[in-house]
Design a protein around this motif. Structure first.
Motif, PDB file in Angstrom:
ATOM      1  N   ASN A   1       0.827  -1.396   0.110  1.00  0.00           N
ATOM      2  CA  ASN A   1      -0.078   0.061  -0.017  1.00  0.00           C
ATOM      3  C   ASN A   1       0.819   1.461  -0.111  1.00  0.00           C
TER       4      ASN A   1
ATOM      5  N   GLU B   1       6.737  11.077  -9.012  1.00  0.00           N
ATOM      6  CA  GLU B   1       6.095   9.649  -9.275  1.00  0.00           C
ATOM      7  C   GLU B   1       7.045   8.816  -9.124  1.00  0.00           C
TER       8      GLU B   1
ATOM      9  N   LYS C   1      -0.087   8.904  -0.733  1.00  0.00           N
ATOM     10  CA  LYS C   1      -1.245   9.908  -0.696  1.00  0.00           C
ATOM     11  C   LYS C   1      -1.329  10.576   0.745  1.00  0.00           C
TER      12      LYS C   1
ATOM     13  N   ASP D   1       1.283   3.410  -2.488  1.00  0.00           N
ATOM     14  CA  ASP D   1       0.702   4.211  -2.989  1.00  0.00           C
ATOM     15  C   ASP D   1      -0.461   4.991  -2.028  1.00  0.00           C
ATOM     16  N   ASN D   2      -0.973   4.204  -1.164  1.00  0.00           N
ATOM     17  CA  ASN D   2      -1.763   4.920  -0.082  1.00  0.00           C
ATOM     18  C   ASN D   2      -1.038   5.625   0.941  1.00  0.00           C
TER      19      ASN D   2
ATOM     20  N   ARG E   1       1.236  13.222   0.903  1.00  0.00           N
ATOM     21  CA  ARG E   1       0.897  14.376   0.062  1.00  0.00           C
ATOM     22  C   ARG E   1      -0.317  15.134   0.793  1.00  0.00           C
ATOM     23  N   LYS E   2      -1.143  14.585   1.536  1.00  0.00           N
ATOM     24  CA  LYS E   2      -2.296  15.113   2.191  1.00  0.00           C
ATOM     25  C   LYS E   2      -1.605  16.043   3.222  1.00  0.00           C
TER      26      LYS E   2
END
Length: 164
Positions: free
Chosen positions: A7, A24, A13, A9-10, A16-17
């Motif tokens: 995970n 990338e 995210k 990618d999660n 980033r939040k």
């Protein structure tokens, strides 16, 4: 054993939040600390940040100055910028106002206190220039193993056979 984040990618995210700018194809281990001002950190494309790394965006020494100067309102901050195609080894500390160039390797445990130019390898405390990326490649090219596509068992068997 290599830790693989299914995970990742999660996790990216979530980072980033929180304000971290991340490019990338990055791999960021879950115990990396982005400090109290993650929005002051920019990470390029294809960057790996390994276990235990810390990004420091403020100068904690101001705590003493506040008392000394009787000014509880002062702070001192700095951005951190990481270029593209960078590997940051385990337990590194990246200090405020540092820019890391493209195609850079930072050795485990390094404390980066100043900018690192493109195409260099740095390590130590404080981090210092070790060699150019091309020199690293030339030194090791005859020893590189093509094992990235092997299964865990096949890699283990291959390495045990080769290295004993």
């Amino acid at each position: 054993m290599r830790i693989i984040f299914s995970n990742n990618d999660n996790y990216i995210k979530l980072l980033r939040k929180s304000g971290v700018k991340i490019g990338e194809e990055c791999e960021i281990y879950k115990d990396v600390v982005f400090g109290s001002e993650p929005y002051l950190i920019e990470i390029g494309d294809h960057v790996r940040i390994t276990n235990g790394c810390k990004f420091i965006t403020h100068d904690g020494g101001v705590w003493v100055i506040r008392q000394l100067m009787d000014d509880n309102e002062i702070d001192l901050f700095g951005k951190i910028i990481v270029g593209n195609n960078v590997h940051i080894g385990m337990n590194c500390i990246i200090m405020p106002n540092v820019k890391i160039g493209n195609n850079v390797i930072i050795g485990c445990g390094a404390v980066v206190t100043k900018d690192i130019p493109d195409g260099e390898i740095w390590g130590g405390v404080p981090a210092k220039f070790i060699k150019q990326i091309d020199d690293y490649y030339d030194k090791h090219k005859s020893n590189f193993e093509h094992t990235k596509s092997l299964s865990v068992e096949n890699k283990k068997s291959y390495l045990k056979n080769k290295l004993g």
